[in-house]
Write an enzyme that holds these catalytic residues in place. Structure first.
Site, PDB file in Angstrom:
ATOM      1  N   TRP A   1      -1.939  -4.382 -10.501  1.00  0.00           N
ATOM      2  CA  TRP A   1      -0.832  -4.207  -9.548  1.00  0.00           C
ATOM      3  C   TRP A   1      -1.034  -2.952  -8.703  1.00  0.00           C
ATOM      4  CZ3 TRP A   1       2.806  -0.396  -8.620  1.00  0.00           C
ATOM      5  CH2 TRP A   1       3.897  -0.761  -7.830  1.00  0.00           C
ATOM      6  N   HIS A   2      -1.620  -1.915  -9.296  1.00  0.00           N
ATOM      7  CA  HIS A   2      -1.767  -0.652  -8.580  1.00  0.00           C
ATOM      8  C   HIS A   2      -2.904  -0.656  -7.574  1.00  0.00           C
ATOM      9  CE1 HIS A   2       0.981   0.951 -11.646  1.00  0.00           C
ATOM     10  NE2 HIS A   2       1.200   1.914 -10.788  1.00  0.00           N
ATOM     11  N   GLY A   3      -3.839  -1.558  -7.696  1.00  0.00           N
ATOM     12  CA  GLY A   3      -4.917  -1.582  -6.709  1.00  0.00           C
ATOM     13  C   GLY A   3      -6.049  -2.500  -7.114  1.00  0.00           C
TER      14      GLY A   3
ATOM     15  N   PHE B   1       0.039  -0.186  -2.538  1.00  0.00           N
ATOM     16  CA  PHE B   1       0.609  -0.975  -3.625  1.00  0.00           C
ATOM     17  C   PHE B   1       1.629  -1.981  -3.128  1.00  0.00           C
ATOM     18  CE2 PHE B   1      -0.171   3.318  -5.663  1.00  0.00           C
ATOM     19  CZ  PHE B   1      -1.464   2.996  -6.004  1.00  0.00           C
TER      20      PHE B   1
END
Length: 347
Positions: free
Chosen positions: A202-204, A347
């Site tokens: 989800w963060h990258g 994000f």
């Protein structure tokens, strides 16, 4: 990718899931549904809002002078976190991140990671506070996204206090539907790893984020299975243990290049013959010490405790002074500064 895509993707997913489960009524107004999806205060930086928590507020809410004033106060607090603390300390991390491995020292590498830990907390919690404040000005009440995570005494507690809207989203919509902890130990471990792999992704879209998520998955499994109770009985050690592991995690999070990441971690742990300190470390420490001290104090509830002891009149006067002064100082910084990164744009 469109800015903030994962925030509004998760929010629209929550609508579908909440209506399917019967936790919320279907929204018959396209305008109201569009308001939920594109609600500008928190659209690109969170907190992640679940439809069941906001649907009724979209249909009916009240706006008062008291709410608006409280929202302004919250917004300025968040703006101060971002502009006065995160941006200033973030320049220290940028200096260490840009250094060649041969110029790094053990103490300097840890100072750089401390700077990034401060930057990302005050940057993201600042955005979240601004979103909560803007929402309150419009009559909305958003959930709190951070609750002093750096005072945690375990990684488990840290994730109850850090990015609360994301962890609760994954818990409600992924972890529990997978079976949570009401299953065999093997399946429970698998559930945790799936959730933390998803958290990392989800963060990258980079391998370091996946490793960062799995790193926390391993730590949480070990804590819950073996030493969480023990940590609860050793207060000082548990704080040091948590801060140490979180600092290592931020190193993995902040450096996408594996070669640079490996070199940085080697220096942090005194491997490869790196010196402990040098003149550059003393220079940076001396220049950034006031900002670091202010940030470390602001990352604890000390200020809130002192504020809570004041009388109602003193609270009102102090709030007005801080809001007016904070807005002027932050505006001056924004006009004069060329360093104003948006860490969560990806994000």
């Amino acid at each position: 990718l469109p800015i903030g895509i994962s925030f509004y993707t998760f929010q629209t997913m929550s609508y579908t899931i909440d209506v399917y489960r019967g936790d919320a009524r279907a929204q018959r107004s396209l305008v109201n549904f569009g308001t939920f999806v594109t609600l500008f205060p928190q659209l690109i930086a969170g907190p992640i809002i679940k439809y069941k928590d906001l649907g009724d507020q979209i249909d009916s809410r009240t706006c008062t002078v008291e709410k608006f004033a409280s929202g302004v106060q919250m917004f300025v607090i968040g703006l101060g976190k971002k502009v006065l603390i995160a941006n200033n300390v973030g320049m220290l991390w940028e200096s260490y991140k840009a250094m060649a491995p041969g110029d790094l020292t053990v103490a300097g590498a840890w100072l750089g990671v401390l700077a990034f830990a401060i930057q990302i907390y005050f940057d993201f919690s600042g955005y979240s506070d601004m979103a909560v404040g803007l929402g309150r000005m419009l009559g909305f009440e958003f959930m709190r996204n951070f609750n002093y995570p750096y005072i945690s005494r375990s990684i488990t507690e840290f994730w109850r206090r850090w990015h609360i809207s994301l962890s609760t989203w994954f818990r409600e919509y992924l972890y529990i539907p997978l079976g949570g902890n009401r299953c065999s130990k093997g399946r429970w471990v698998l559930n945790l790893f799936l959730v933390w792999a998803a958290t990392g992704i989800w963060h990258g879209a980079s391998w370091n984020y996946l490793i960062w998520g799995l790193y926390f998955g391993v730590l949480l499994v070990l804590e819950k299975r073996f030493w969480l109770d023990w940590l609860g009985r050793h207060r000082l050690f548990s704080h040091v243990y948590t801060l140490f592991l979180v600092a290592v995690s931020w190193t993995i999070f902040a450096i996408e290049d594996f070669g640079q990441l490996g070199q940085y971690l080697k220096v942090m742990f005194g491997l490869g013959g790196a010196p402990v300190v040098n003149s550059a470390f003393g220079y940076y420490l001396l220049n950034y010490l006031p900002s670091l001290v202010i940030a470390c104090v602001a990352a604890t509830p000390v200020g809130l405790a002192v504020y809570g002891r004041l009388s109602a009149q003193k609270k009102m006067a102090l709030s007005a002074l801080l809001v007016a002064g904070g807005l002027v100082v932050c505006t001056a910084y924004l006009v004069a500064s060329t360093y104003n990164p948006f860490l969560y744009f990806r994000f």
